[in-house]
Design an enzyme around this catalytic site. Sequence first.
Site, PDB file in Angstrom:
ATOM      1  CG  ASP A  55     -10.448   2.880  -4.475  1.00 45.62           C
ATOM      2  OD1 ASP A  55     -10.536   2.611  -3.252  1.00 45.62           O
ATOM      3  OD2 ASP A  55     -11.441   3.068  -5.196  1.00 45.62           O
TER       4      ASP A  55
ATOM      5  CG  LEU B 259       9.879  10.455  -7.096  1.00 47.33           C
ATOM      6  CD1 LEU B 259       9.164  10.644  -8.425  1.00 47.33           C
ATOM      7  CD2 LEU B 259       9.559   9.070  -6.536  1.00 47.33           C
TER       8      LEU B 259
ATOM      9  CG  HIS C 189      -5.877   0.750   5.091  1.00 47.85           C
ATOM     10  ND1 HIS C 189      -6.290   1.196   3.864  1.00 47.85           N
ATOM     11  CD2 HIS C 189      -6.970   0.853   5.903  1.00 47.85           C
ATOM     12  CE1 HIS C 189      -7.560   1.556   3.917  1.00 47.85           C
ATOM     13  NE2 HIS C 189      -8.009   1.348   5.142  1.00 47.85           N
TER      14      HIS C 189
HETATM   15  C1  FPP Z   1      -8.216   3.296  -0.504  1.00 42.00           C
HETATM   16  O1  FPP Z   1      -8.639   1.984  -0.273  1.00 42.00           O
HETATM   17  C2  FPP Z   1      -7.061   3.638   0.284  1.00 42.00           C
HETATM   18  C3  FPP Z   1      -7.004   4.599   1.264  1.00 42.00           C
HETATM   19  C4  FPP Z   1      -8.171   5.391   1.664  1.00 42.00           C
HETATM   20  C5  FPP Z   1      -5.799   4.875   2.021  1.00 42.00           C
HETATM   21  C6  FPP Z   1      -4.506   4.744   1.272  1.00 42.00           C
HETATM   22  C7  FPP Z   1      -3.480   4.574   2.307  1.00 42.00           C
HETATM   23  C8  FPP Z   1      -2.416   3.742   2.249  1.00 42.00           C
HETATM   24  C9  FPP Z   1      -2.043   2.949   1.056  1.00 42.00           C
HETATM   25  C10 FPP Z   1      -1.566   3.564   3.432  1.00 42.00           C
HETATM   26  C11 FPP Z   1      -0.784   4.741   3.938  1.00 42.00           C
HETATM   27  C12 FPP Z   1      -0.150   5.598   2.920  1.00 42.00           C
HETATM   28  C13 FPP Z   1       1.113   6.070   2.930  1.00 42.00           C
HETATM   29  C14 FPP Z   1       1.468   7.119   1.950  1.00 42.00           C
HETATM   30  C15 FPP Z   1       2.148   5.587   3.838  1.00 42.00           C
HETATM   31  P1  FPP Z   1     -10.087   1.787   0.343  1.00 42.00           P
HETATM   32  O2  FPP Z   1      -9.946   1.636   1.805  1.00 42.00           O
HETATM   33  O3  FPP Z   1     -10.998   2.871  -0.105  1.00 42.00           O
HETATM   34  O4  FPP Z   1     -10.490   0.420  -0.332  1.00 42.00           O
HETATM   35  P2  FPP Z   1     -11.960  -0.058  -0.731  1.00 42.00           P
HETATM   36  O5  FPP Z   1     -12.467   0.917  -1.780  1.00 42.00           O
HETATM   37  O6  FPP Z   1     -11.719  -1.423  -1.304  1.00 42.00           O
HETATM   38  O7  FPP Z   1     -12.782  -0.079   0.511  1.00 42.00           O
END
Ligand code: FPP
Length: 248
Positions: free
Chosen positions: A18, A129, A35
Site C-alpha cells: 500500500d 520460492l 505503481h
Molecule cells: C496500493 O497503493 C497498490 C495497489 C492497489 C497496486 C499494487 C500494484 C503494484 C505494486 C504494481 C503491479 C504489481 C505486480 C505484481 C507486477 P495505492 O494505490 O492504494 O496507494 P495509496 O493508498 O497511497 O493511494
Amino acid sequence: MSKLDKNRLPKHIAVIMDGNGRWAKNKGKARVFGHKNGVESVRAITESAAEIGIEYLTLYAFSTENWNRPKAEITALMTLLVLTISKETKTLNKNNIRLHAIGNLDNLPINCTKELENAIASTAKNTGLNLILALSYSAKWEITEATKLIAKKIQDNEIQLADITEDTIQKHLCTAKFPDPELLIRTSGECRISNFLLWQIAYSELYFTPTLWPDFRKNDLEEAIISYQNRERRFGKISEQLETDNNS
Ligand code: FPP
C-alpha cells in the site's frame, strides 16, 4: 540491532502493498508513477524473499474493490501487470521461482489472463520460492466461492452436511495448496486487512509499517521478520505450556 534467525523463518509471508498513490503524490507525480515504482519493490522483495529462504510470498496486487478505481488507473495497472509478467518470466525461471495466482482471474482482461497463464505454466517446475499474486481477489469473494462449491457437493450427494469440518472449508479456498501465512505485512501506515486472506490469517502475526510500498526494500523485509521472530506465538495457550512443549 538483533539479527534474523535463519532457523525460525516464517514459511509464508503475505503483503498488502500500500501507498503507491501517496508516494507519487509526495513527489508531485501522477498515481501511475507510484505503481511503476511499486513494481521495483515487487522485484526487490521477491528476490530478497528468495535469498532469505522464504518458501511462499503472497502479494496483494489488485483487490476486488480496486475495480471501483478510475478506469484510467485500472487500465494502467493491468498494462503494468501484463508488461511486468511478460518481462520477468525469464528472471523468475533463472531464480527458480514458481508463479501462482489467486482471485477471480476470469475478471481480468484476456491478455492479462493469457500472460499470467503462460508465466504460471513456464515456471511450474521451479522448486524455490512460490510467488503468489492475488489479483481481483478478496477474502469474502473466496469464502463465498468455497461455500458454493461445498453446497454443490452436498446437493450432488458427494459429501454430507455432517462431514463438513474446518478442513473441508480450507480445501475449497483458492489457497488450498499453500500453508497459512505466519506473517502479514502492510505498508503505508494503514492498520487494516482490507478483505485479504481473512480465513488464512486467523493466527498470523500482523506487522504494520509507515514505509510506503515503493520505498520498501530488503532491510524493511528483514525488520518485519525480526519483529515476527521476537513475538511469542501462543495459539491460545499460555507461556508456560509453550515452554513444556518446547522441552518435550
Ligand atoms: C496500493 O497503493 C497498490 C495497489 C492497489 C497496486 C499494487 C500494484 C503494484 C505494486 C504494481 C503491479 C504489481 C505486480 C505484481 C507486477 P495505492 O494505490 O492504494 O496507494 P495509496 O493508498 O497511497 O493511494
